[in-house]
Design an enzyme around this catalytic site. Structure first.
Site, PDB file in Angstrom:
ATOM      1  N   CYS A 128       0.812  -1.224   0.000  1.00  0.00           N
ATOM      2  CA  CYS A 128       0.000   0.000   0.000  1.00  0.00           C
ATOM      3  C   CYS A 128       0.849   1.281   0.000  1.00  0.00           C
ATOM      4  O   CYS A 128       0.583   2.219  -0.760  1.00  0.00           O
ATOM      5  CB  CYS A 128      -0.945  -0.007   1.197  1.00  0.00           C
ATOM      6  SG  CYS A 128      -0.226  -0.684   2.712  1.00  0.00           S
ATOM      7  N   HIS A 246      -3.024   6.232   4.470  1.00  0.00           N
ATOM      8  CA  HIS A 246      -1.623   6.433   4.821  1.00  0.00           C
ATOM      9  C   HIS A 246      -1.181   7.804   4.305  1.00  0.00           C
ATOM     10  O   HIS A 246      -1.591   8.230   3.223  1.00  0.00           O
ATOM     11  CB  HIS A 246      -0.735   5.378   4.142  1.00  0.00           C
ATOM     12  CG  HIS A 246      -0.919   3.980   4.652  1.00  0.00           C
ATOM     13  ND1 HIS A 246      -1.658   3.647   5.756  1.00  0.00           N
ATOM     14  CD2 HIS A 246      -0.402   2.811   4.177  1.00  0.00           C
ATOM     15  CE1 HIS A 246      -1.598   2.334   5.951  1.00  0.00           C
ATOM     16  NE2 HIS A 246      -0.853   1.805   4.997  1.00  0.00           N
TER      17      HIS A 246
HETATM   18  O1  L14 Z   1       2.730  -5.852   2.476  1.00  0.00           O
HETATM   19  O2  L14 Z   1      -0.175  -1.131   7.127  1.00  0.00           O
HETATM   20  O3  L14 Z   1       0.711  -5.634   1.788  1.00  0.00           O
HETATM   21  O4  L14 Z   1       0.197  -3.008   8.173  1.00  0.00           O
HETATM   22  C1  L14 Z   1      -0.229  -4.505   4.034  1.00  0.00           C
HETATM   23  C2  L14 Z   1      -0.598  -3.856   5.348  1.00  0.00           C
HETATM   24  C3  L14 Z   1       2.146  -4.534   4.787  1.00  0.00           C
HETATM   25  C4  L14 Z   1       1.730  -3.872   6.083  1.00  0.00           C
HETATM   26  C5  L14 Z   1       1.542  -5.625   2.705  1.00  0.00           C
HETATM   27  C6  L14 Z   1       0.146  -2.329   7.145  1.00  0.00           C
HETATM   28  C7  L14 Z   1       1.065  -5.290   4.112  1.00  0.00           C
HETATM   29  C8  L14 Z   1       0.527  -2.998   5.863  1.00  0.00           C
END
Ligand code: L14
Length: 341
Positions: A128, A246
């Site tokens: 993401c 994010h």
């Molecule tokens: O690699 O914000 O797709 O905890 C997706 C969620 C990595 C961590 C990935 C999170 C995860 C992310």
């Protein structure tokens, strides 16, 4: 136009639900939608296009007669993605399991749509934080060639799924009830420390060199999609008490000079981006505004006063949407377009 039988694996999770919303909103050419999940969720009913669909247990033999399988990103990818490929499906996988496999294209449609042409049944959806960064940086890279990226992320709790959302809610309620110091809030399963009123500089596990896996995903996945292993990238990924979307502080160094005005001009016309950049009017991207939308928001564009050719900016996107579900459906739309060529 051809219609497709689509399955979602992990349908009941945070990304799974957004995949259903996205297929509905974008009017994907569906013949049928099947919802698959672990045995725990078997029998649950979820609304879709006016009907109630029943969740089935995902097994190795779930993929007969399915054209496209969207894996929401849980541990089931490793278990079942290759079964789905063997059954002849095109698999679009949200997990990190296959992203760096040289046989697997890693695709953001605004950045490297051409890479779907060489898929062998499996296409990976990037992390993401990586997705929103590359959408914002690709148009600048094309104009001025980026040599170096320094990024810090401010990642929402919903990155950790429903557990993350529930944990922040519970901790805030516990605090409001009174008499408790944030450091003494109860920690359940989503994060190693209380996340309410805190920032945790730790997402995914630590590697020996002191970086986390989440940080190295941003490094390696960006290089793969920009087809440039010499690109220098340094990431710090941080969990913040935000429910959704994010945010990222990004500083780049470019080979050719590019002014903030030029960058704004380019980004204002770039696909998938909304420029929100008028500081005098207090206009800049924020998580509370991007949530529930599919675009990447860019603002606070300014010259990096510490280097010759450099810019700093602030980039925000809904990580469950563009950072996961929307990007996966856009990849499926590229497959549809390729079939109709
Ligand atoms: O690699 O914000 O797709 O905890 C997706 C969620 C990595 C961590 C990935 C999170 C995860 C992310």
């Amino acid at each position: 136009m051809k219609e497709y039988s689509v399955a979602i694996v992990g349908a009941t999770g945070a990304v799974g639900r957004e995949l259903m919303t996205g297929l509905e909103e974008r009017n994907f050419p569906l013949k049928e939608l099947r919802l698959l999940a672990s045995s725990r969720s078997k029998g649950k009913k979820l609304p879709f296009r006016g009907d109630m669909l029943t969740v089935e247990e995902c097994t190795a033999s779930s993929f007969k007669d399915i054209d496209i399988v969207l894996f929401a990103g849980g541990s089931q990818s490793k278990e079942f993605a290759l079964d789905a490929v063997r059954a002849g499906c095109v698999v679009i996988d949200n997990s990190s399991a296959f992203r760096m496999d040289p046989e697997v294209p890693l695709v953001v449609p605004e950045v490297n749509p051409e890479d779907i042409s060489w898929h062998k049944g499996l296409i990976a959806n990037p992390n993401c934080s990586t997705i929103q960064m590359v959408v914002a940086l690709k148009p600048i890279h094309d104009a001025a060639k980026i040599k170096r990226i320094i990024v810090s992320t401010y990642q929402a709790v919903s990155g950790a799924g429903k557990d993350g959302i529930e944990e922040l809610e519970r901790e805030v309620k516990e605090y409001v009830k009174g008499g408790i110091d944030p450091k003494d809030l109860d920690v359940e399963k989503a994060f190693p420390y209380p996340i309410a009123f805190n920032c945790i500089p730790h997402i995914d596990s630590f590697l020996e060199d002191g970086y986390t896996k989440e940080e190295m995903k941003m490094v390696n996945e960006t290089r793969k999609m920009f087809h440039d292993d010499s690109l220098a990238i340094n990431a710090t990924t941080v969990r913040v008490p935000v429910f959704r979307s994010h945010s990222e502080s990004i500083t780049i160094e470019t080979e050719h000079p590019i002014s903030p005005e030029e960058a704004r001009e380019i980004l204002s016309k770039a696909p998938g981006i909304i420029l929100v950049d008028n500081c005098q009017n207090k206009e800049y991207p924020m998580a509370i505004h991007s949530s529930g939308t599919n675009e990447v928001y860019v603002g606070r564009i300014r010259k990096d006063i510490s280097s010759e050719n450099g810019l700093s900016m602030w980039v925000v996107a809904d990580q469950l949407r563009k950072g996961a579900a929307t990007n996966a459906i856009q990849i499926a739309e590229l497959i549809v377009a390729q079939d109709n060529e």
